[in-house]
Design an enzyme around this catalytic site. Structure first.
Site, PDB file in Angstrom:
ATOM      1  N   ASP A 149       0.876  -1.175   0.000  1.00 59.65           N
ATOM      2  CA  ASP A 149       0.000   0.000   0.000  1.00 59.65           C
ATOM      3  C   ASP A 149       0.913   1.224   0.000  1.00 59.65           C
ATOM      4  O   ASP A 149       2.135   1.103   0.166  1.00 59.65           O
ATOM      5  CB  ASP A 149      -0.883  -0.022   1.259  1.00 59.65           C
ATOM      6  CG  ASP A 149      -1.964   1.046   1.221  1.00 59.65           C
ATOM      7  OD1 ASP A 149      -2.583   1.220   0.156  1.00 59.65           O
ATOM      8  OD2 ASP A 149      -2.176   1.731   2.230  1.00 59.65           O
ATOM      9  N   SER A 150       0.306   2.398  -0.150  1.00 59.62           N
ATOM     10  CA  SER A 150       1.102   3.625  -0.099  1.00 59.62           C
ATOM     11  C   SER A 150       1.575   3.925   1.326  1.00 59.62           C
ATOM     12  O   SER A 150       2.516   4.688   1.506  1.00 59.62           O
ATOM     13  CB  SER A 150       0.258   4.798  -0.603  1.00 59.62           C
ATOM     14  OG  SER A 150      -0.892   4.931   0.214  1.00 59.62           O
ATOM     15  N   CYS A 173      -3.617  -1.820  -1.995  1.00 58.11           N
ATOM     16  CA  CYS A 173      -3.907  -0.439  -2.380  1.00 58.11           C
ATOM     17  C   CYS A 173      -4.970  -0.398  -3.496  1.00 58.11           C
ATOM     18  O   CYS A 173      -4.785  -0.975  -4.563  1.00 58.11           O
ATOM     19  CB  CYS A 173      -2.589   0.141  -2.871  1.00 58.11           C
ATOM     20  SG  CYS A 173      -2.674   1.771  -3.520  1.00 58.11           S
ATOM     21  N   GLU A 202      -2.574   9.049   8.060  1.00 54.86           N
ATOM     22  CA  GLU A 202      -1.110   8.955   8.137  1.00 54.86           C
ATOM     23  C   GLU A 202      -0.554   9.827   9.267  1.00 54.86           C
ATOM     24  O   GLU A 202       0.488   9.533   9.829  1.00 54.86           O
ATOM     25  CB  GLU A 202      -0.474   9.353   6.796  1.00 54.86           C
ATOM     26  CG  GLU A 202      -0.676   8.328   5.681  1.00 54.86           C
ATOM     27  CD  GLU A 202       0.148   7.044   5.841  1.00 54.86           C
ATOM     28  OE1 GLU A 202       1.273   7.097   6.375  1.00 54.86           O
ATOM     29  OE2 GLU A 202      -0.354   5.974   5.429  1.00 54.86           O
ATOM     30  N   CYS A 231     -10.657   2.616  -0.082  1.00 56.88           N
ATOM     31  CA  CYS A 231      -9.254   2.939   0.214  1.00 56.88           C
ATOM     32  C   CYS A 231      -8.931   2.261   1.530  1.00 56.88           C
ATOM     33  O   CYS A 231      -9.732   2.312   2.481  1.00 56.88           O
ATOM     34  CB  CYS A 231      -9.062   4.453   0.324  1.00 56.88           C
ATOM     35  SG  CYS A 231      -7.442   4.931   0.951  1.00 56.88           S
ATOM     36  N   HIS A 243      -7.042   2.959   3.891  1.00 61.34           N
ATOM     37  CA  HIS A 243      -6.905   3.799   5.084  1.00 61.34           C
ATOM     38  C   HIS A 243      -8.248   4.041   5.786  1.00 61.34           C
ATOM     39  O   HIS A 243      -8.274   4.389   6.962  1.00 61.34           O
ATOM     40  CB  HIS A 243      -6.318   5.168   4.707  1.00 61.34           C
ATOM     41  CG  HIS A 243      -4.861   5.157   4.375  1.00 61.34           C
ATOM     42  ND1 HIS A 243      -4.365   4.620   3.210  1.00 61.34           N
ATOM     43  CD2 HIS A 243      -3.784   5.635   5.052  1.00 61.34           C
ATOM     44  CE1 HIS A 243      -3.041   4.766   3.180  1.00 61.34           C
ATOM     45  NE2 HIS A 243      -2.670   5.379   4.284  1.00 61.34           N
TER      46      HIS A 243
HETATM   47  N1  DGL Z   1      -4.529   3.359   0.593  1.00 62.65           N
HETATM   48  C1  DGL Z   1      -4.460   3.498  -0.828  1.00 62.65           C
HETATM   49  C2  DGL Z   1      -5.701   2.991  -1.491  1.00 62.65           C
HETATM   50  O1  DGL Z   1      -6.284   2.055  -1.008  1.00 62.65           O
HETATM   51  C3  DGL Z   1      -3.998   4.830  -1.357  1.00 62.65           C
HETATM   52  C4  DGL Z   1      -4.064   5.976  -0.427  1.00 62.65           C
HETATM   53  C5  DGL Z   1      -3.218   7.138  -0.888  1.00 62.65           C
HETATM   54  O2  DGL Z   1      -2.008   7.073  -0.705  1.00 62.65           O
HETATM   55  O3  DGL Z   1      -3.771   8.118  -1.432  1.00 62.65           O
HETATM   56  O4  DGL Z   1      -6.087   3.472  -2.547  1.00 62.65           O
END
Ligand code: DGL
Length: 274
Positions: free
Chosen positions: A10-11, A73, A153, A185, A187
């Site tokens: 993931d990012s 991600c 984050e 997403c 997050h």
């Molecule tokens: N968590 C990632 C996703 O599921 C990307 C979040 C990001 O870095 O913008 O798309």
């Protein structure tokens, strides 16, 4: 031959929600997790960059012995899945968009589905496409949520700012009468308290929230063996500061244990060390 570890990326910290679901479903299975925090957030970046990152990370995971790679991600799943599958035809590469879309299409009662995701993901309309494939009668409303990932984050999930952002992003979904909402997403599960607070004011009946990771593990289960005689430690890499990443992971997912270390990007290639 014992199976290799499951690789996922993931990012940033968001994919730890997916790592936790995988470890819950397959406790015998080792994972290698990569957080590309050097490049976080991915959400506003062009598709060409996301493809480069996903390609480089997948190559590292393949070279680390992973036979199964999970693009935790969403934006990578939505933009880079086909290319990475073509590059590694002998590996099993999974994305999160399809399992999430299928689950939402099966869950909705009024055929109105909402998607909260990053701008890069909503731009692809991949959730809408997969929901329509699963149920052509569904109407999908996708909303980009640029403030969500920085809140997670930076550890600010419990703030008034988080509820304010959630209210803004949920309003169009309430107006559409969505009864099912995909957290598009990784997050966003960490923002569920703020999302619930906002939703209570906006919806007459609480919508059902779908975390694609919970459905992804069904797909993985078809390939993961139930016994793994070798179970080395999980590995957690970040392309930023591993000490900070370990602290973040310890707060967000205390049950995840393993070795934390750094990776560095060098001309599109990931190398161990900082
Ligand atoms: N968590 C990632 C996703 O599921 C990307 C979040 C990001 O870095 O913008 O798309």
């Amino acid at each position: 031959m014992p199976p290799g570890p499951i690789g996922l990326f993931d990012s940033g910290v968001g994919g730890l929600t997916v790592a936790t679901e995988i470890r819950k479903a397959f406790p015998q299975q080792t994972v290698i997790y990569i957080a590309d925090q050097f490049h976080v957030p991915y959400g506003g970046r062009p598709a060409s960059e996301i493809k480069q990152f996903a390609g480089g990370i997948s190559r590292f995971l393949a070279n680390s012995g992973c036979e199964m790679i999970v693009m935790a991600c969403n934006i990578s799943s939505a933009t880079a899945l086909d290319e990475v599958r073509q590059e590694h035809p002998n590996l099993s590469i999974f994305g999160v968009v399809q399992p999430g879309a299928r689950a939402a299409a099966a869950d909705t009662r009024n055929n109105s589905i909402g998607v909260l995701a990053t701008l890069g993901t909503t731009n692809t309309r991949e959730y809408t496409r997969h929901i329509s494939l699963a149920n052509p009668d569904c109407q999908t409303t996708e909303v980009a949520c640029p403030r969500f990932v920085p809140l997670v984050e930076s550890g600010q999930t419990g703030t008034a700012g988080a509820v304010h952002a959630a209210t803004e992003y949920l309003t169009p979904l309430a107006e559409q009468g969505c009864d099912t909402i995909i957290l598009g997403c990784t997050h966003y599960p960490y923002l569920m308290p703020a999302i619930h607070t906002a939703a209570r004011d906006l919806f007459s009946e609480m919508p059902r929230f779908i975390d694609p990771a919970k459905y992804l593990v069904h797909d993985l289960g078809l390939l993961v063996p139930s016994v793994n005689p070798q179970s080395p430690a999980n590995r957690f890499y970040t392309t930023s500061d591993p000490v900070q990443f370990r602290l973040q992971a310890g707060v967000l997912e205390p049950s995840l244990e393993g070795d934390f270390s750094a990776l560095t990007w060098n001309n599109g290639i990931l190398e161990v060390g900082s």
